[in-house]
Design an enzyme around this catalytic site. Structure first.
Site, PDB file in Angstrom:
ATOM      1  N   PRO A 187      -3.356  -2.364  15.477  1.00  0.00           N
ATOM      2  CA  PRO A 187      -2.984  -1.416  14.422  1.00  0.00           C
ATOM      3  C   PRO A 187      -2.666  -2.093  13.095  1.00  0.00           C
ATOM      4  O   PRO A 187      -2.616  -1.419  12.057  1.00  0.00           O
ATOM      5  CB  PRO A 187      -1.751  -0.701  14.996  1.00  0.00           C
ATOM      6  CG  PRO A 187      -1.230  -1.604  16.058  1.00  0.00           C
ATOM      7  CD  PRO A 187      -2.421  -2.317  16.607  1.00  0.00           C
ATOM      8  N   GLU A 189       3.570  -5.504  23.710  1.00  0.00           N
ATOM      9  CA  GLU A 189       4.127  -5.417  22.356  1.00  0.00           C
ATOM     10  C   GLU A 189       3.207  -6.002  21.298  1.00  0.00           C
ATOM     11  O   GLU A 189       3.193  -5.572  20.158  1.00  0.00           O
ATOM     12  CB  GLU A 189       5.487  -6.150  22.315  1.00  0.00           C
ATOM     13  CG  GLU A 189       6.227  -6.023  20.990  1.00  0.00           C
ATOM     14  CD  GLU A 189       6.642  -4.583  20.688  1.00  0.00           C
ATOM     15  OE1 GLU A 189       6.867  -4.290  19.505  1.00  0.00           O
ATOM     16  OE2 GLU A 189       6.731  -3.775  21.624  1.00  0.00           O
ATOM     17  N   ARG A 238     -25.131   2.824  17.962  1.00  0.00           N
ATOM     18  CA  ARG A 238     -26.022   3.857  17.417  1.00  0.00           C
ATOM     19  C   ARG A 238     -26.764   3.380  16.170  1.00  0.00           C
ATOM     20  O   ARG A 238     -27.720   4.006  15.731  1.00  0.00           O
ATOM     21  CB  ARG A 238     -25.234   5.135  17.130  1.00  0.00           C
ATOM     22  CG  ARG A 238     -24.197   5.011  16.040  1.00  0.00           C
ATOM     23  CD  ARG A 238     -23.270   6.229  16.014  1.00  0.00           C
ATOM     24  NE  ARG A 238     -24.008   7.485  16.034  1.00  0.00           N
ATOM     25  CZ  ARG A 238     -24.583   8.021  14.970  1.00  0.00           C
ATOM     26  NH1 ARG A 238     -24.519   7.384  13.801  1.00  0.00           N
ATOM     27  NH2 ARG A 238     -25.226   9.161  15.054  1.00  0.00           N
ATOM     28  N   ASP A 272     -25.876   9.801   8.127  1.00  0.00           N
ATOM     29  CA  ASP A 272     -24.551  10.124   8.658  1.00  0.00           C
ATOM     30  C   ASP A 272     -23.500  10.151   7.558  1.00  0.00           C
ATOM     31  O   ASP A 272     -23.632   9.491   6.526  1.00  0.00           O
ATOM     32  CB  ASP A 272     -24.110   9.073   9.685  1.00  0.00           C
ATOM     33  CG  ASP A 272     -24.780   9.272  11.025  1.00  0.00           C
ATOM     34  OD1 ASP A 272     -25.251  10.384  11.282  1.00  0.00           O
ATOM     35  OD2 ASP A 272     -24.819   8.307  11.800  1.00  0.00           O
TER      36      ASP A 272
END
Length: 248
Positions: free
Chosen positions: A89, A116, A154, A169
């Site tokens: 993150p 963690e 893809r 896209d």
């Protein structure tokens, strides 16, 4: 392309890697997957891959030894060093442009962490990219890894039935994609825009570009900054803005 996945839960990838576009790409030989449980490289007979953080604190931290050993083992038969991705993150926000960049690689190693966090030496001395799929925290890196894999596969030549699909896209042009319609031409009193039924390809393309700008302006206006330097796109943006200002 070869994609190696390092995870404590290899069973999570079984369905994902054998289904839909990803599975078909594998069947065609466009990509080879290897899913490895990095507990195989644990530092002791108990399979321990984590430990308490120095300095104290909540949670456990992944040790460097099993991660380094796993990546180095997977890279042995590579002609050049692989691109090593850390799902985290704290990483760079993932974008379509990043997917296009990764799709040009021959070998990716994706590390899915848990607990963690990671020993900082993994970040500093082993990986090439830290990737985040958004500003939220998940239980582990497996779901983000699946997202990256799907978006990259893809883009490989031959992965999609229509080679132009990936080009148009959302985000590939820097904008959101235009609206789509299919049969029937009228449904519950709602019709399809006349221009799409006209067969006039130039007018259809112009309509799609304008709708793409309009949708981006309404939903993700910050993306427009990336295209306004192009004179052709700038004219379309100005036309959409004029239309919006003229509405009662």
């Amino acid at each position: 392309m070869r994609i190696d996945i390092l995870t404590l839960f290899p069973e999570m990838f079984t369905g994902v890697l054998s289904s839909s576009i990803v599975g078909k790409a594998s069947d065609k030989g466009l990509v080879q997957f290897r899913v490895r449980n990095f507990r195989e490289y644990a530092v002791n007979k108990h399979g321990q891959v984590d430990d308490y953080p120095y300095g104290g604190g909540a949670g456990m931290v992944l040790r460097p030894e099993p991660i380094f050993a796993a990546v180095e083992n997977l890279a042995v038969d590579s002609e050049k060093p692989p691109r090593v991705l850390l799902m985290c993150p704290q990483g760079e926000r993932y974008t379509q442009q990043k997917a296009e960049e990764l799709a040009a690689e021959e070998h990716l190693v994706i590390i899915c962490g848990h607990y963690e966090g990671y020993d900082e030496r993994i970040r500093e001395h082993l990986i090439t990219d830290e990737i985040s799929i958004g500003d939220f925290v998940l239980t582990g890196g497996e779901l983000p890894a699946m997202t990256v894999i799907d978006s990259v596969i893809r883009l490989l030549p031959g992965a999609l039935g229509n080679e132009n699909s990936a080009v148009s896209d959302s985000f590939s042009t820097g904008l959101l994609e235009h609206p789509h319609y299919t049969r029937p031409a009228e449904f519950r009193g709602w019709g399809v825009p006349d221009v799409l039924l006209s067969g006039h390809h130039a007018n259809i393309e112009a309509w799609r570009k304008k709708q793409s700008v309009k949708r981006t302006m309404e939903r993700r206006p910050e993306l427009l900054k990336g295209i306004e330097r192009d004179p052709a796109w700038k004219k379309i943006v100005e036309a959409v803005e004029r239309d919006a200002s003229e509405k009662p």
